[in-house]
Design a protein around this motif. Structure first.
Motif, PDB file in Angstrom:
ATOM      1  N   UNK A 190       5.367  34.146   0.506  1.00 38.38           N
ATOM      2  CA  UNK A 190       5.714  34.942   1.675  1.00 38.38           C
ATOM      3  C   UNK A 190       4.815  36.134   1.927  1.00 38.38           C
ATOM      4  N   UNK A 191       3.679  36.207   1.225  1.00 43.26           N
ATOM      5  CA  UNK A 191       2.716  37.273   1.484  1.00 43.26           C
ATOM      6  C   UNK A 191       1.394  36.672   1.934  1.00 43.26           C
ATOM      7  N   UNK A 192       0.515  37.534   2.429  1.00 36.98           N
ATOM      8  CA  UNK A 192      -0.814  37.116   2.876  1.00 36.98           C
ATOM      9  C   UNK A 192      -1.861  37.760   1.982  1.00 36.98           C
ATOM     10  N   UNK A 193      -3.122  37.559   2.338  1.00 35.88           N
ATOM     11  CA  UNK A 193      -4.221  38.147   1.585  1.00 35.88           C
ATOM     12  C   UNK A 193      -4.165  39.675   1.573  1.00 35.88           C
ATOM     13  N   UNK A 246      -6.449  18.872   3.593  1.00 36.53           N
ATOM     14  CA  UNK A 246      -5.734  20.120   3.820  1.00 36.53           C
ATOM     15  C   UNK A 246      -6.716  21.283   3.787  1.00 36.53           C
ATOM     16  N   UNK A 247      -6.720  22.101   4.814  1.00 33.43           N
ATOM     17  CA  UNK A 247      -7.607  23.253   4.903  1.00 33.43           C
ATOM     18  C   UNK A 247      -6.837  24.527   4.592  1.00 33.43           C
ATOM     19  N   UNK A 248      -7.382  25.344   3.696  1.00 30.93           N
ATOM     20  CA  UNK A 248      -6.772  26.608   3.331  1.00 30.93           C
ATOM     21  C   UNK A 248      -7.558  27.756   3.946  1.00 30.93           C
ATOM     22  N   UNK A 249      -6.862  28.609   4.691  1.00 34.25           N
ATOM     23  CA  UNK A 249      -7.491  29.823   5.195  1.00 34.25           C
ATOM     24  C   UNK A 249      -7.937  30.663   4.004  1.00 34.25           C
ATOM     25  N   UNK A 257     -17.346  44.446  -8.436  1.00 35.61           N
ATOM     26  CA  UNK A 257     -17.740  43.789  -9.689  1.00 35.61           C
ATOM     27  C   UNK A 257     -17.763  42.267  -9.594  1.00 35.61           C
ATOM     28  N   UNK A 258     -17.002  41.709  -8.631  1.00 31.65           N
ATOM     29  CA  UNK A 258     -16.851  40.264  -8.557  1.00 31.65           C
ATOM     30  C   UNK A 258     -17.132  39.746  -7.147  1.00 31.65           C
ATOM     31  N   UNK A 259     -17.338  38.448  -7.072  1.00 29.39           N
ATOM     32  CA  UNK A 259     -17.268  37.732  -5.808  1.00 29.39           C
ATOM     33  C   UNK A 259     -15.818  37.299  -5.685  1.00 29.39           C
ATOM     34  N   UNK A 260     -15.054  37.897  -4.788  1.00 27.52           N
ATOM     35  CA  UNK A 260     -13.604  37.731  -4.741  1.00 27.52           C
ATOM     36  C   UNK A 260     -13.219  36.713  -3.666  1.00 27.52           C
ATOM     37  N   UNK A 261     -12.436  35.731  -4.088  1.00 26.51           N
ATOM     38  CA  UNK A 261     -11.905  34.715  -3.172  1.00 26.51           C
ATOM     39  C   UNK A 261     -10.418  34.943  -2.987  1.00 26.51           C
ATOM     40  N   UNK A 262      -9.996  35.204  -1.749  1.00 19.01           N
ATOM     41  CA  UNK A 262      -8.574  35.251  -1.411  1.00 19.01           C
ATOM     42  C   UNK A 262      -8.270  34.105  -0.459  1.00 19.01           C
ATOM     43  N   UNK A 263      -7.030  33.667  -0.442  1.00 19.65           N
ATOM     44  CA  UNK A 263      -6.666  32.528   0.404  1.00 19.65           C
ATOM     45  C   UNK A 263      -5.180  32.572   0.715  1.00 19.65           C
ATOM     46  N   UNK A 264      -4.777  31.770   1.696  1.00 19.71           N
ATOM     47  CA  UNK A 264      -3.360  31.666   2.059  1.00 19.71           C
ATOM     48  C   UNK A 264      -2.793  30.352   1.523  1.00 19.71           C
ATOM     49  N   UNK A 265      -1.575  30.404   1.030  1.00 16.16           N
ATOM     50  CA  UNK A 265      -0.914  29.187   0.568  1.00 16.16           C
ATOM     51  C   UNK A 265      -0.698  28.224   1.741  1.00 16.16           C
ATOM     52  N   UNK A 266      -0.546  26.931   1.461  1.00 20.12           N
ATOM     53  CA  UNK A 266      -0.237  25.979   2.536  1.00 20.12           C
ATOM     54  C   UNK A 266       0.987  26.416   3.341  1.00 20.12           C
ATOM     55  N   UNK A 267       0.864  26.309   4.665  1.00 25.80           N
ATOM     56  CA  UNK A 267       1.966  26.706   5.530  1.00 25.80           C
ATOM     57  C   UNK A 267       2.106  28.197   5.700  1.00 25.80           C
ATOM     58  N   UNK A 268       1.174  28.969   5.171  1.00 21.85           N
ATOM     59  CA  UNK A 268       1.121  30.413   5.354  1.00 21.85           C
ATOM     60  C   UNK A 268      -0.135  30.741   6.172  1.00 21.85           C
ATOM     61  N   UNK A 269      -0.033  31.721   7.057  1.00 24.67           N
ATOM     62  CA  UNK A 269      -1.193  32.079   7.866  1.00 24.67           C
ATOM     63  C   UNK A 269      -1.709  30.880   8.632  1.00 24.67           C
TER      64      UNK A 269
END
Length: 256
Positions: A23-26, A1-4, A39-51
């Motif tokens: 039901x929201x995006x990054x 499974x690949x996550x955007x 301050x951080x290295x920030x990782x955002x992602x979409x839940x499965x079936x989103x985006x």
């Protein structure tokens, strides 16, 4: 499974994972990212079936969503990270801290719950979405996300979030909705060992403050921070107060 997903911010900085509400995006994190990325290295992602994130062939559970995030961290060679999640994202944070405690440094759990209640409401909402699309529940859901005062002050923001919600792929929304309904970690969260900040919206009708109080009372050492003038998407309605609370909680990692 690949996550955007997207990584941004301070090169070599401590990693902070931001996990979305159902039901929201990054875009949910737009008001936090400027300060957090300094301050951080920030990782955002979409839940499965989103985006553009793939939808797994099997039914979703919160634990499965946490394992999907762990796979993404492995893919990115991230051994451990701090975590901040809203609603479904907060549930995933709790599951992550239970399933792989060595991977979680600090947790912020916002407008979330260890158990939403009887699953019938979530099951019915998933059924409606599969039949009629997410548009059919959009007004009801957005009505829980924002207070009337905020809707009057920032109608463009509310309209943008409504469009974001309505454009969510129905099956992805339905599967994650069922995961929310089935989630019950009330008897397990006392095993979470990471430092935890619980953030609640004082006027949140989706996960009322009693849910936050339960989490804070059962996780050893957890602190509760209540944001006045906020409903369910508190990080948008009270962005400054939310961001400041997160930064204060994560200050130890910043210093490291």
């Amino acid at each position: 499974m690949t996550l955007e997903h997207r990584l941004r911010g301070r090169q070599g900085g401590h990693v902070l994972v931001l996990s979305n509400s159902l039901g929201t995006t990054q875009e949910l994190w737009a008001r936090q990212l400027p300060e957090l990325a300094e301050r951080f290295r920030v990782l955002t992602y979409e839940h499965p079936g989103h985006g553009e994130s793939e939808l797994p062939g099997r039914p979703c559970t919160v634990e499965a969503l946490a394992h999907g995030l762990l796979a993404l961290l492995d893919e990115l060679d991230i051994d451990s990270a701090s975590f901040c999640g809203v609603s479904l994202g907060g549930m995933i944070g709790m599951a992550l801290a239970l399933e792989a405690p060595q991977r979680v440094d600090r947790l912020v759990l916002s407008c979330t719950t260890a158990h939403l209640g009887p699953p019938e409401a979530s099951t019915e909402r998933a059924r409606t979405v599969r039949t009629d699309g997410v548009e059919a529940v959009a007004d009801t859901v957005v009505g829980r996300w924002f207070m009337p005062e905020f809707s009057r002050a920032e109608p463009e923001t509310v309209a943008r979030f409504r469009a974001m919600l309505a454009s969510t792929p129905p099956e992805g929304y339905a599967r994650c909705c069922e995961a929310v309904g089935a989630w019950d970690a009330r008897e397990r969260i006392s095993a979470i060992s990471a430092p935890v900040l619980v953030v609640a919206g004082a006027e949140d009708p989706a996960t009322p403050i009693e849910h936050a109080e339960l989490i804070a009372s059962r996780i050893p050492g957890a602190r509760l921070h209540v944001l006045e003038g906020a409903a369910h998407i508190a990080n948008v309605e009270q962005a400054k107060g939310f961001t400041q609370a997160v930064l204060e909680h994560l200050a130890q990692e910043v210093a490291a």
